[in-house]
Design an enzyme around this catalytic site. Structure first.
Site, PDB file in Angstrom:
ATOM      1  N   GLY A  10      48.985  42.275  38.075  1.00 28.55           N
ATOM      2  CA  GLY A  10      48.686  40.721  37.549  1.00 28.55           C
ATOM      3  C   GLY A  10      48.836  40.379  36.235  1.00 28.55           C
ATOM      4  CD  GLN A  11      49.373  35.893  33.317  1.00 27.44           C
ATOM      5  OE1 GLN A  11      50.331  35.412  32.202  1.00 27.44           O
ATOM      6  NE2 GLN A  11      48.743  34.340  33.262  1.00 27.44           N
ATOM      7  CE1 TYR A  63      46.570  33.062  48.910  1.00 25.12           C
ATOM      8  CE2 TYR A  63      46.355  31.409  47.087  1.00 25.12           C
ATOM      9  CZ  TYR A  63      47.605  31.755  47.752  1.00 25.12           C
ATOM     10  OH  TYR A  63      48.188  30.875  48.349  1.00 25.12           O
ATOM     11  CB  THR A 103      40.287  28.748  36.986  1.00 21.21           C
ATOM     12  OG1 THR A 103      40.409  27.599  36.327  1.00 21.21           O
ATOM     13  CG2 THR A 103      39.712  28.168  37.931  1.00 21.21           C
ATOM     14  CE1 TYR A 133      42.941  30.282  41.541  1.00 21.36           C
ATOM     15  CE2 TYR A 133      42.820  27.950  39.988  1.00 21.36           C
ATOM     16  CZ  TYR A 133      43.008  29.490  40.094  1.00 21.36           C
ATOM     17  OH  TYR A 133      42.665  30.396  38.789  1.00 21.36           O
ATOM     18  CD1 TRP A 162      46.081  25.394  31.334  1.00 22.76           C
ATOM     19  CD2 TRP A 162      47.076  24.280  29.641  1.00 22.76           C
ATOM     20  NE1 TRP A 162      45.024  23.535  31.967  1.00 22.76           N
ATOM     21  CE2 TRP A 162      46.306  23.333  30.467  1.00 22.76           C
ATOM     22  CE3 TRP A 162      46.882  24.381  28.211  1.00 22.76           C
ATOM     23  CZ2 TRP A 162      46.942  21.764  29.949  1.00 22.76           C
ATOM     24  CZ3 TRP A 162      48.065  22.984  27.904  1.00 22.76           C
ATOM     25  CH2 TRP A 162      46.730  21.823  28.630  1.00 22.76           C
TER      26      TRP A 162
HETATM   27  N1  LIG Z   1      47.061  31.985  35.688  1.00 18.14           N
HETATM   28  C1  LIG Z   1      46.388  31.157  35.187  1.00 18.14           C
HETATM   29  O1  LIG Z   1      46.309  29.867  35.095  1.00 18.14           O
HETATM   30  C2  LIG Z   1      44.590  30.841  35.141  1.00 18.14           C
HETATM   31  C3  LIG Z   1      43.900  29.870  34.545  1.00 18.14           C
HETATM   32  C4  LIG Z   1      42.562  29.954  34.272  1.00 18.14           C
HETATM   33  C5  LIG Z   1      42.662  30.913  34.886  1.00 18.14           C
HETATM   34  N2  LIG Z   1      42.469  32.512  35.658  1.00 18.14           N
HETATM   35  C6  LIG Z   1      41.917  33.561  36.268  1.00 18.14           C
HETATM   36  O2  LIG Z   1      42.340  34.351  35.673  1.00 18.14           O
HETATM   37  C7  LIG Z   1      42.810  35.879  36.166  1.00 18.14           C
HETATM   38  C8  LIG Z   1      43.696  36.792  36.152  1.00 18.14           C
HETATM   39  O3  LIG Z   1      44.679  35.791  36.378  1.00 18.14           O
HETATM   40  P1  LIG Z   1      46.341  36.693  36.236  1.00 18.14           P
HETATM   41  O4  LIG Z   1      47.788  35.144  35.732  1.00 18.14           O
HETATM   42  O5  LIG Z   1      46.083  37.597  35.251  1.00 18.14           O
HETATM   43  O6  LIG Z   1      46.678  36.000  37.770  1.00 18.14           O
HETATM   44  P2  LIG Z   1      47.598  36.727  38.400  1.00 18.14           P
HETATM   45  O7  LIG Z   1      48.690  37.164  37.335  1.00 18.14           O
HETATM   46  O8  LIG Z   1      48.093  35.641  40.183  1.00 18.14           O
HETATM   47  O9  LIG Z   1      47.271  38.425  39.013  1.00 18.14           O
HETATM   48  C9  LIG Z   1      46.107  38.563  40.043  1.00 18.14           C
HETATM   49  C10 LIG Z   1      46.430  39.550  40.030  1.00 18.14           C
HETATM   50  O10 LIG Z   1      45.048  39.754  41.884  1.00 18.14           O
HETATM   51  C11 LIG Z   1      46.189  40.493  42.835  1.00 18.14           C
HETATM   52  N3  LIG Z   1      45.164  40.296  44.477  1.00 18.14           N
HETATM   53  C12 LIG Z   1      45.828  39.138  45.120  1.00 18.14           C
HETATM   54  N4  LIG Z   1      43.873  39.743  46.359  1.00 18.14           N
HETATM   55  C13 LIG Z   1      44.145  40.556  45.636  1.00 18.14           C
HETATM   56  C14 LIG Z   1      42.896  41.075  46.891  1.00 18.14           C
HETATM   57  N5  LIG Z   1      42.794  41.000  48.169  1.00 18.14           N
HETATM   58  N6  LIG Z   1      42.453  42.587  46.366  1.00 18.14           N
HETATM   59  C15 LIG Z   1      42.879  43.377  45.210  1.00 18.14           C
HETATM   60  N7  LIG Z   1      44.339  42.332  43.920  1.00 18.14           N
HETATM   61  C16 LIG Z   1      44.724  41.105  44.776  1.00 18.14           C
HETATM   62  C17 LIG Z   1      47.483  40.291  42.917  1.00 18.14           C
HETATM   63  O11 LIG Z   1      47.381  41.674  43.110  1.00 18.14           O
HETATM   64  P3  LIG Z   1      49.950  41.273  44.631  1.00 18.14           P
HETATM   65  O12 LIG Z   1      50.540  40.546  43.621  1.00 18.14           O
HETATM   66  O13 LIG Z   1      49.343  42.198  44.916  1.00 18.14           O
HETATM   67  O14 LIG Z   1      49.299  39.919  45.744  1.00 18.14           O
HETATM   68  C18 LIG Z   1      47.819  40.035  41.344  1.00 18.14           C
HETATM   69  O15 LIG Z   1      48.270  41.514  40.949  1.00 18.14           O
HETATM   70  C19 LIG Z   1      42.188  35.565  37.924  1.00 18.14           C
HETATM   71  O16 LIG Z   1      40.746  35.162  38.050  1.00 18.14           O
HETATM   72  C20 LIG Z   1      42.717  33.483  37.891  1.00 18.14           C
HETATM   73  O17 LIG Z   1      42.078  32.795  38.332  1.00 18.14           O
HETATM   74  C21 LIG Z   1      44.326  32.287  36.285  1.00 18.14           C
END
Ligand SMILES: NC(=O)c1ccc[n+]([C@@H]2O[C@H](COP(=O)([O-])OP(=O)(O)OC[C@H]3O[C@@H](n4cnc5c(N)ncnc54)[C@H](OP(=O)(O)O)[C@@H]3O)[C@@H](O)[C@H]2O)c1
Length: 305
Positions: A10-11, A63, A103, A133, A162
């Site tokens: 993920g990012q 997720y 989040t 979510y 964000w």
């Molecule tokens: N993006 C936002 O704006 C945001 C905001 C606030 C908080 N957050 C939190 O910050 C954290 C990182 O977010 P992110 O933006 O980096 O998310 P992301 O880019 O969507 O990456 C999440 C990763 O989790 C993996 N994943 C999903 N289900 C899984 C499982 N069962 N076992 C192992 N890996 C799994 C996904 O792999 P696949 O792609 O292969 O499924 C993906 O690589 C998360 O906890 C998110 O809730 C994000």
């Protein structure tokens, strides 16, 4: 430090791997979802037992499909709500520190909350998610808390809002692409927050680990703006770089004109005061971090689709 990283594809996971690539005195074992599925705790011992015991487990796996979660509540709950509890239990049993990301979506983001917390939600503010979510992420927080690990000095539950970076699919990469390809872009102007940038999140997490901090902490950027303000700043950069569509125009719209399956909070700002108290560091203003992010040439390439 010996670190296990889950959600490595993920990012935020990619940002941790970039950090690890520049380190010589830290070891990072990075697992993407195919290599370690966090919903399968029976596999943790055999996978993680293949190398030395980690000092820290950084869980970036989640997720994160906010709209899809409305129709896939079970999957969201398994990944975001239940798995973090299993990770916390493994960490407790193996004397390993846990870093888990949550989040602002655990909060309602209501206009009343905004007037009660004008500088941003504090860690002890009342949670009240608006969508599936957010409910699943809050369930994950509770699952971690129920193990007792938050009462030890061995856990960091970090809330961010964000999340953006030059890689991956996020608001900033989307706006950069739209700026180069579209004459007119409509962006909501009544949701307020501050984008957190993955490189700042990694730096801030390391500072908290270094400070031996524990418990729930909000991290991210200083300042506040709306999504339209962020888009405006991206479009300014696109024009400065000469890559903007010649007729690029930003239309600021209310949320009511951009309906989505999942309700979005109006107020997403997280107070970073506790982070500053714990580390002595002040988070950068979101505009400075955004400009650093936009200086990465990959963000303007067509690969960011
Ligand atoms: N993006 C936002 O704006 C945001 C905001 C606030 C908080 N957050 C939190 O910050 C954290 C990182 O977010 P992110 O933006 O980096 O998310 P992301 O880019 O969507 O990456 C999440 C990763 O989790 C993996 N994943 C999903 N289900 C899984 C499982 N069962 N076992 C192992 N890996 C799994 C996904 O792999 P696949 O792609 O292969 O499924 C993906 O690589 C998360 O906890 C998110 O809730 C994000």
């Amino acid at each position: 430090m010996k670190i296990v990283l889950t959600g490595a594809g993920g990012q935020l996971g990619q940002q941790w791997q970039m950090w690890a690539d520049s380190q010589t005195d830290h070891t990072l074992w990075a697992y993407n979802s195919a290599e370690l599925d966090i919903t399968n705790p029976e596999s943790f011992d055999s996978i993680l037992g293949a190398h030395e015991a980690p000092d820290v487990w950084i869980n970036c796996a989640a997720y994160t499909h906010v709209d899809q979660a409305e129709s896939q509540k079970d999957v969201a709950m398994r990944v975001n709500g239940e798995a973090p509890g299993a990770i916390a239990r493994w960490c407790l049993q193996h004397h390993c520190r846990l870093v888990h990301y949550s989040t602002d979506y655990v909060f309602s983001g209501s206009q009343k909350d905004q007037s009660d917390h004008p500088e941003g939600y504090t860690e002890d503010a009342m949670t009240h998610p608006l969508n599936a979510y957010g409910e699943s992420k809050l369930a994950g927080e509770h699952a971690i808390a129920s193990t007792g690990i938050l009462d030890t000095s061995n856990s960091l539950l970090l809330r961010v809002a964000w999340l953006c970076s030059p890689h991956g699919r996020n608001f900033v990469t989307t706006m950069a692409r739209l700026a180069t390809q579209h004459p007119e872009v409509r962006v909501v102007d009544d949701q307020t927050g501050a984008p957190a940038f993955c490189d700042d999140v990694v730096t801030q997490t390391l500072a908290l680990l270094h400070a031996q901090a524990s418990g729930i902490v909000h991290i991210g950027s200083a300042g506040q703006g709306t999504w339209a303000d962020v888009a405006d700043a991206v479009f300014d950069q696109a024009r400065t770089r000469g890559v903007a569509h010649p007729e690029l125009t930003l239309h600021r719209i209310p949320t009511s004109e951009y309906p989505t399956p999942a309700a979005r909070p109006y107020f997403s700002k997280l107070s970073t005061e506790k982070f500053t108290t714990l580390t002595g560091l002040y988070p950068p203003d979101w505009r400075d971090s955004l400009n650093r992010c936009l200086a990465d040439p990959t963000i303007w390439s067509s690969k960011n689709s």
